[in-house]
Design a protein around this motif. Structure first.
Motif, short mmCIF file in Angstrom:
data_model
loop_
_atom_site.label_atom_id
_atom_site.label_comp_id
_atom_site.label_asym_id
_atom_site.label_seq_id
_atom_site.Cartn_x
_atom_site.Cartn_y
_atom_site.Cartn_z
N TRP A 132 40.61 48.06 -44.91
CA TRP A 132 41.47 48.65 -45.94
C TRP A 132 41.24 47.88 -47.23
O TRP A 132 41.28 46.64 -47.24
CB TRP A 132 42.95 48.57 -45.54
N LYS A 133 41.00 48.60 -48.33
CA LYS A 133 40.67 47.96 -49.60
C LYS A 133 41.68 48.36 -50.66
O LYS A 133 42.07 49.53 -50.74
CB LYS A 133 39.26 48.38 -50.04
N ASN A 135 39.31 54.41 -49.32
CA ASN A 135 38.37 54.77 -48.27
C ASN A 135 38.53 53.87 -47.05
O ASN A 135 37.56 53.25 -46.58
CB ASN A 135 36.95 54.70 -48.82
N ALA A 136 39.74 53.75 -46.52
CA ALA A 136 39.97 52.96 -45.31
C ALA A 136 39.35 53.66 -44.11
O ALA A 136 39.52 54.87 -43.95
CB ALA A 136 41.46 52.74 -45.09
N LYS A 137 38.64 52.89 -43.26
CA LYS A 137 37.92 53.50 -42.14
C LYS A 137 37.98 52.62 -40.90
O LYS A 137 38.00 51.40 -40.99
CB LYS A 137 36.45 53.71 -42.50
N LEU A 138 37.99 53.30 -39.75
CA LEU A 138 37.72 52.64 -38.47
C LEU A 138 36.38 53.17 -38.01
O LEU A 138 36.22 54.39 -37.80
CB LEU A 138 38.81 52.97 -37.44
N GLU A 139 35.38 52.30 -37.86
CA GLU A 139 34.03 52.77 -37.62
C GLU A 139 33.23 51.81 -36.76
O GLU A 139 33.57 50.62 -36.65
CB GLU A 139 33.30 53.01 -38.94
N PHE A 140 32.18 52.33 -36.16
CA PHE A 140 31.21 51.50 -35.46
C PHE A 140 30.54 50.57 -36.45
O PHE A 140 30.11 51.00 -37.53
CB PHE A 140 30.18 52.40 -34.78
N GLU A 141 30.45 49.28 -36.11
CA GLU A 141 29.83 48.33 -37.02
C GLU A 141 28.48 47.85 -36.55
O GLU A 141 27.53 47.75 -37.32
CB GLU A 141 30.78 47.13 -37.23
N LEU A 142 28.37 47.55 -35.23
CA LEU A 142 27.15 46.87 -34.78
C LEU A 142 26.93 47.04 -33.29
O LEU A 142 27.88 47.04 -32.50
CB LEU A 142 27.29 45.36 -35.09
#
Length: 366
Positions: free
Chosen positions: A41-42, A47-54
């Motif tokens: 969250w910024k 554009n707050a997101k929950l996403e695959f990172e790595l």
């Protein structure tokens, strides 16, 4: 299938099984990796997101005769990159040498931070940096000595920005790439009362090739120099880290391009960097959670000159251990700082306000 073919196949399988068994008995091979997801969250966008990172894969090898090897490859959403890949030899209990894409010995090792975000030195290319070369290490009687030579960055291509660690980037305005680097590092570990200290210093000298094709003009090769002093104090479950460094790229401009994670941005060509980190670990019994490490990591890049300004990054958070899950909960705040709405590091973009973000990263390590 003919009888002799069946016999040959059976013999081959037996020999392969015996060879595999011999490797298993005499050598150690560890295959693992990690999967991480990220929420951010910024305060500077919606554009707050929950996403695959790595997703990452690790292979580590150790033989009884002193040979060893290690490699890690990473897949992110928009790129896949090498993290490290080297082979080496352990001469004795103290001395070893590594050849390949290996970590640059400079400042705090393995990194000058406790958080997911590292310190400002990472975004300048002076923390958790991996290049292609030879690294000798000698560790005994409380002393550690590192001496390394790197022929170039991990891809030998300054125009490639999809990489994990930050390196000098080749652009039209900054047509340089890394070409030859020497690192020397020394560290002393000692105890006074209940406090364990690590005190050390680092030197780095780098050559930069002028890439005429990038600038469409002729120019001269140049160089850079960097030095750092670091001190770490551990008392009970507390840890204090202090590092001060200076770097200077001998270029005509007061900025130079650097790149990673598919982007390139400018940094101040000369600056001082101060890092002060405080952390405390806690053993807990909260269901699956067994340990917390809470910290405040502060770093400041001090640059002066037209179009330059200080960059500040402060990360307050906790790392959480729960079985094979390892998570970071970070509040990162900064100004003129890459990844906190800044244009780079040490660059003045006219925005003097602080910006911040909440970041939660959860990883499963296997």
């Amino acid at each position: 299938m003919f009888l002799w073919q069946k016999f040959a196949l059976s013999t081959s399988l037996v020999l392969f099984s015996c060879s595999a068994l011999a490797v298993k008995v005499t050598d150690e091979v560890d295959i693992g990796g990690a999967v991480r997801i990220n929420y951010g969250w910024k305060d500077y966008d919606d554009n707050a997101k929950l996403e695959f990172e790595l997703f990452r894969a690790d292979v580590n090898y150790k033989a009884k005769d002193g040979l060893f090897a290690s490699a890690q490859y990473r897949w992110y959403q928009d790129m896949d990159v090498i993290h490290h890949a080297y082979m080496g030899y352990q001469f004795d209990d103290a001395q070893s040498v590594q050849v390949g894409v290996t970590q640059v010995p400079f400042g705090f090792l393995p990194y000058a931070a406790h958080s997911f975000w590292f310190s400002a030195a990472y975004y300048l290319g002076f923390e958790d940096d991996y290049d292609a070369g030879v690294h000798y290490k000698n560790e005994q009687d409380g002393w550690r000595y590192d001496l390394a030579y790197f022929a170039n960055d991990e891809y030998a291509n300054g125009s490639r920005y999809d990489r994990y660690s930050f390196d000098v980037a080749t652009t039209g305005d900054s047509p340089y790439e890394e070409s030859g680097q020497i690192n020397a590092r020394i560290e002393r570990e000692f105890t006074t009362g209940e406090v364990t200290h690590k005190l050390g210093g680092s030197l780095q000298f780098s050559q930069l090739d002028f890439v005429a094709d990038a600038a469409n003009i002729n120019g001269d090769d140049t160089d850079s120099i960097a030095a750092a002093a670091h001190w770490q104090a551990d008392w009970q479950k507390w840890q204090l880290q202090v590092q001060y460094m200076h770097y200077d790229y001998d270029v005509d401009s007061n900025r130079i391009a650097i790149g990673a994670f598919q982007y390139q941005s400018d940094i101040a060509a000369e600056a001082d960097v101060a890092i002060v980190n405080v952390a405390k670990s806690f053993d807990v019994n909260w269901g699956p959670i067994t340990q917390l490490t809470c910290y405040n990591d502060y770093s400041q890049v001090m640059a002066s000159g037209q179009g330059l300004d200080d960059s500040i990054q402060n990360v307050t958070g906790c790392a959480i251990t729960a079985g094979k899950l390892y998570s970071y909960v970070d509040w990162i705040a900064g100004k003129n700082m890459y990844f906190v709405n800044g244009p780079g590091v040490g660059i003045d973009n006219g925005d003097t306000a602080w910006h911040s973000r909440l970041n939660i990263n959860v990883g499963f390590y296997f």
